[in-house]
Design a protein around this motif. Structure first.
Motif, PDB file in Angstrom:
ATOM      1  N   UNK A  16     -13.630  36.727  23.713  1.00  0.00           N
ATOM      2  CA  UNK A  16     -12.249  36.519  24.135  1.00  0.00           C
ATOM      3  C   UNK A  16     -12.221  36.371  25.648  1.00  0.00           C
ATOM      4  N   UNK A  17     -11.820  35.214  26.119  1.00  0.00           N
ATOM      5  CA  UNK A  17     -11.798  34.988  27.558  1.00  0.00           C
ATOM      6  C   UNK A  17     -10.408  35.256  28.100  1.00  0.00           C
ATOM      7  N   UNK A  28      -4.906  25.101  33.382  1.00  0.00           N
ATOM      8  CA  UNK A  28      -4.537  25.472  32.015  1.00  0.00           C
ATOM      9  C   UNK A  28      -5.143  24.484  31.015  1.00  0.00           C
ATOM     10  N   UNK A  29      -5.724  25.033  29.969  1.00  0.00           N
ATOM     11  CA  UNK A  29      -6.384  24.241  28.917  1.00  0.00           C
ATOM     12  C   UNK A  29      -7.486  23.333  29.456  1.00  0.00           C
ATOM     13  N   UNK A  73      -7.063  34.310  30.080  1.00  0.00           N
ATOM     14  CA  UNK A  73      -6.396  33.022  30.259  1.00  0.00           C
ATOM     15  C   UNK A  73      -6.703  32.444  31.638  1.00  0.00           C
ATOM     16  N   UNK A  74      -6.614  31.124  31.763  1.00  0.00           N
ATOM     17  CA  UNK A  74      -6.977  30.488  33.030  1.00  0.00           C
ATOM     18  C   UNK A  74      -6.033  30.889  34.147  1.00  0.00           C
ATOM     19  N   UNK A  75      -4.827  31.267  33.792  1.00  0.00           N
ATOM     20  CA  UNK A  75      -3.870  31.716  34.802  1.00  0.00           C
ATOM     21  C   UNK A  75      -2.853  32.626  34.144  1.00  0.00           C
ATOM     22  N   UNK A  76      -2.280  33.522  34.938  1.00  0.00           N
ATOM     23  CA  UNK A  76      -1.230  34.400  34.405  1.00  0.00           C
ATOM     24  C   UNK A  76       0.151  33.813  34.659  1.00  0.00           C
TER      25      UNK A  76
END
Lengths: 218, 173
Positions: A20-21, A190-191, A23-26
């Protein structure tokens, strides 16, 4: 306590067969966040920006440094970067330290100030190869690469939220940023949107694209 | 006003056809409680990457406990993420798709996989791909300047040569 977490994590990973990574940004562009950034106080930001100017000023002395220009950048993009430094989504020795001392309000204010400044003068690039212009305007379907211009604008003016202004940025900074996305050193898109694109480009294309955008005026 | 008898006859035919269609729609909606399938499940598009189901590491192909396949996808300008997926032929596949920004459509030509992806809602569609091959996955709702570059690759392979996807976690639906 820490050990317990590590153990729990290993069990979870073993159970699920995947990691589980984070998220790229909060940052999420909810209406509240957008309104908050939009209402940043540029006057207060101007005072805060005094500290930034040592590295980020758009002066001839600063033209050769590795630090990017912030003038004319979109407020939402700047806010997101500061927030990402603070939350650990983006790494940089200097900026992680600086952002740690900023409140969300500080970030919104300083972003508001810089977004209202004119772009620094563009460094006109001599001939950019046709293949590069083609990547910018038409992309490359064989590599699933969309044209740069569809998101960053035909004049490198960026787009709402987190598609940054590229026009008149330092070529060295643009190149370094794309290479960081390519090597996954930077991962706050993101993504993986930017990483997926840049990983299809070779280093020479990256270098030329950086030169091209550094030469654009808005 | 003079209306030619032949024209008048055709007007009656058309009105009758429209009447039949309306009756069918109202009958299925009211008596049989049948409605368009989408727009049932909502999700916040702005914070999609922070949600549980559509977090970045939760996208992709998953094997469900019952052996069927679930594919979690995000449509965002300009691509479907993940960019490339591999699926087995002849197996039931359920796609769950959400948009991170604007209205998108999703379509795999030569198959019956196609639906709208409306921001704020989760689109779900179940299908089976009978034939192995490489298929593009396209956006078919104009979503911006890069719309015609918005596509991803789906590779359908024979069931026997398909490397199994990780098992879906029990918490996920």
């Amino acid at each position: 306590m820490k050990k317990g977490y590590v153990f729990a994590w290993i069990v979870l990973v073993a159970a699920n067969g995947q990691i589980s990574a984070e998220p790229s940004t909060q940052v999420a562009w909810t209406p509240e966040t957008l309104r908050f950034v939009k209402n940043g106080d540029a006057e207060r930001g101007k005072e805060l920006a005094q500290a930034c100017e040592a590295c980020h000023a758009a002066t001839p002395e600063n033209a050769e440094s590795e630090f990017p220009y912030l003038q004319g950048q979109s407020a939402t993009y700047l806010y997101k970067q500061l927030h990402d430094y603070k939350s650990g989504s983006r790494s940089n020795e200097i900026m992680v330290g600086i952002s740690a001392g900023l409140s969300d309000q500080d970030m919104a204010d300083v972003s508001a100030w810089y977004s209202r400044q004119p772009l620094p003068p563009a460094k006109k690039a001599d001939e950019v190869p046709d293949t590069i212009r083609k990547l910018v305007d038409r992309g490359d379907g064989t590599r699933i690469v969309a044209p740069c211009a569809v998101c960053h604008g035909s004049a490198g003016q960026g787009q709402t939220m987190d598609t940054p202004v590229l026009a008149a940025q330092k070529a060295a900074y643009l190149e370094q940023t794309m290479l960081a996305y390519k090597s996954e050193a930077r991962r706050n898109d993101i993504y993986r949107r930017m990483r997926l694109i840049v990983q299809q480009l070779n280093d020479e294309e990256i270098r030329q694209l950086a030169r091209y955008y550094a030469g654009l005026e808005r | 006003m003079h209306i030619h008898p032949l024209e008048r006859r055709w007007i009656y035919v058309v009105l009758a056809v429209i009447g039949i269609f309306l009756l069918a729609i109202f009958y299925t909606a009211i008596a049989r409680n049948i409605h368009p399938p989408s727009h049932i499940e909502t999700i916040d598009s702005a914070s999609l990457h922070l949600s549980e189901e559509f977090a970045e590491d939760k996208l992709g192909v998953w094997t469900q406990p019952d052996g069927t396949i679930k594919v979690t996808l995000v449509a965002a300008r300009y691509g479907f993420y993940p960019r490339e997926i591999q699926l087995p032929a002849g197996t039931q596949v359920t796609f769950r798709i959400a948009s991170a920004d604007v209205l998108h459509g999703i379509h795999i030509p030569m198959t019956n996989m196609g639906t709208m992806v409306v921001p704020g809602y989760v689109s779900e569609i179940t299908t089976t791909f009978p034939k192995p091959g490489e298929y593009p996955m396209l956006c078919n709702e104009y979503c911006g300047l890069g719309h015609d570059h918005m596509w991803s690759k789906v590779t359908v392979v024979a069931k026997e040569s398909w490397p199994a996807a990780p098992n879906a976690q029990p918490v996920r639906r």
